[in-house]
Design an enzyme around this catalytic site. Structure first.
Site, PDB file in Angstrom:
ATOM      1  N   LYS A  12       0.828  -1.325   0.033  1.00 55.95           N
ATOM      2  CA  LYS A  12      -0.022   0.031   0.138  1.00 55.95           C
ATOM      3  C   LYS A  12       0.864   1.272  -0.257  1.00 55.95           C
ATOM      4  O   LYS A  12       2.016   1.219   0.595  1.00 55.95           O
ATOM      5  CB  LYS A  12      -1.025   0.004   1.224  1.00 55.95           C
ATOM      6  CG  LYS A  12      -1.821  -1.180   1.286  1.00 55.95           C
ATOM      7  CD  LYS A  12      -2.978  -0.920   0.321  1.00 55.95           C
ATOM      8  CE  LYS A  12      -3.827  -1.987   0.330  1.00 55.95           C
ATOM      9  NZ  LYS A  12      -4.833  -2.169  -1.007  1.00 55.95           N
ATOM     10  N   CYS A  13       0.278   2.290  -0.312  1.00 60.80           N
ATOM     11  CA  CYS A  13       0.798   3.806  -0.654  1.00 60.80           C
ATOM     12  C   CYS A  13       1.523   3.817   0.882  1.00 60.80           C
ATOM     13  O   CYS A  13       0.844   3.722   1.897  1.00 60.80           O
ATOM     14  CB  CYS A  13      -0.276   4.917  -1.015  1.00 60.80           C
ATOM     15  SG  CYS A  13       0.396   6.353  -0.930  1.00 60.80           S
ATOM     16  N   PRO A  14       2.743   4.431   0.975  1.00 65.66           N
ATOM     17  CA  PRO A  14       3.678   4.941  -0.142  1.00 65.66           C
ATOM     18  C   PRO A  14       4.645   3.955  -0.468  1.00 65.66           C
ATOM     19  O   PRO A  14       5.549   4.357  -1.353  1.00 65.66           O
ATOM     20  CB  PRO A  14       4.273   6.260   0.770  1.00 65.66           C
ATOM     21  CG  PRO A  14       4.607   5.712   1.953  1.00 65.66           C
ATOM     22  CD  PRO A  14       3.202   4.902   2.156  1.00 65.66           C
ATOM     23  N   ASP A  39      -2.065  -1.517  -5.515  1.00 64.92           N
ATOM     24  CA  ASP A  39      -2.187  -0.301  -4.878  1.00 64.92           C
ATOM     25  C   ASP A  39      -3.301   0.870  -5.618  1.00 64.92           C
ATOM     26  O   ASP A  39      -2.714   1.133  -6.601  1.00 64.92           O
ATOM     27  CB  ASP A  39      -1.152   0.688  -4.296  1.00 64.92           C
ATOM     28  CG  ASP A  39      -1.312   1.743  -3.524  1.00 64.92           C
ATOM     29  OD1 ASP A  39      -2.658   2.065  -3.169  1.00 64.92           O
ATOM     30  OD2 ASP A  39      -0.459   2.555  -3.206  1.00 64.92           O
TER      31      ASP A  39
END
Length: 74
Positions: A12-14, A39
């Site tokens: 997932k981000c980042p 993502d």
């Protein structure tokens, strides 16, 4: 010559951008990196990262469950 595939699915981000940036730092200029990610924000984050760092985003493709990006290192 096809690029190296970097599987960042499930992150997932980042993390996809951070890991792609780190990987590209170790590659030679002109090399291509294929980044696979699930993502949903990567569709925004990866192109933005490429513009910021001067890399060329050769293609963006929707895949089942995510995206595939082909990046040429600046």
């Amino acid at each position: 010559m096809p690029g190296e595939i970097y599987d960042l699915r499930g992150l997932k981000c980042p993390l996809p951008v951070l890991k792609a940036r780190k990987k590209l730092l170790r590659m030679t200029s002109g090399s291509e990196l294929i980044v696979d990610t699930t993502d949903p924000l990567a569709g925004i984050d990866i192109p933005h990262f490429c513009r910021e760092d001067g890399h060329i985003l050769l293609s963006t493709e929707r895949t089942e469950g995510g995206h595939r990006f082909i990046i040429r290192k600046a």
